[in-house]
Design a protein around this motif. Structure first.
Motif: not given
Length: 211
Positions: A99-117, A124-127, A139-144
């Motif tokens: 039930r999490a929403y990840i935008s089609t052009d967001a990027s994700l690294g490895h080993g992330n925990f992303i919970n419901a909603n 956006s870029q998630i390390g 929101d959009h264009m965030v760098k984590v």
């Protein structure tokens, strides 16, 4: 994901991590935890098999199983990630709730925990090895960057940068364009309207440095 998962850690986010894998029909082989007093117990019918450094179980990772590090403490999480990198030559998998929403052009690294909603917006870029709790909005264009933790219900507005190891408490609002420095901490419910320096702790509305 074809292989079952071994979860390193059996406390904190370990139970919701199990629920996330269940939500995606991924089999969890078992938990490993340094606390010997819980070895042989079960979490929702899944056994706590042994220690996080038990060679007998670690040797399964990469060949027969995947791994996920479910540890809240960022220093210990980093230790276990490096253990997997060095000894097993693997990266932990992501645990992303159905039930999490990840935008089609967001990027994700490895080993992330992303919970419901939770929501990760466009561009956006998630390390790697981040914890994004229930209902957090990125929101959009965030760098984590790596090893960041974001509390439940927090709102990270557009073009924010959150540097490595920062901790964002529950219900925090961070306004657009702000930078949250490496290793800093933002107290629950704070409203951050200006950048936070490296290793600083801030709290309040508007958030101010805690001495």
């Amino acid at each position: 994901m074809d292989k079952p998962v071994i979860i390193l850690g059996a406390k904190g986010i370990a139970h919701p991590a199990l629920e996330i894998f269940n939500s995606n029909q991924v089999i969890v082989y078992g938990f490993l935890d340094e606390d010997e007093s819980i070895h042989g117990t079960e979490i929702n019918n899944i056994p706590v098999l042994g220690n996080t450094e038990d060679e007998g179980y670690l040797k399964l990772i990469g060949k027969k199983t995947e791994a996920f590090v479910a540890v809240d403490d960022s220093k210990y999480r980093k230790f276990l990630v490096e253990l997997l990198n060095d000894q097993r030559k693997v990266q932990p998998v992501n645990a992303i709730h159905q039930r999490a929403y990840i935008s089609t052009d967001a990027s994700l690294g490895h080993g992330n925990f992303i919970n419901a909603n939770a929501c990760v917006g466009a561009g956006s870029q998630i390390g790697s090895h981040c914890i994004i709790n229930s209902g957090a909005i990125i929101d959009h264009m965030v760098k984590v960057q790596d090893y960041v933790q974001i509390g439940a219900g927090s709102i990270i507005n557009a073009e924010v940068t959150i540097e490595e190891g920062a901790f964002i408490g529950s219900g925090v609002t961070i306004v657009s364009g702000v930078t949250i420095g490496k290793g800093s901490r933002v107290g629950a419910g704070s409203v951050v309207i200006s950048s936070v320096g490296k290793n600083e702790t801030v709290f309040g509305n508007p958030a101010a440095k805690v001495k």
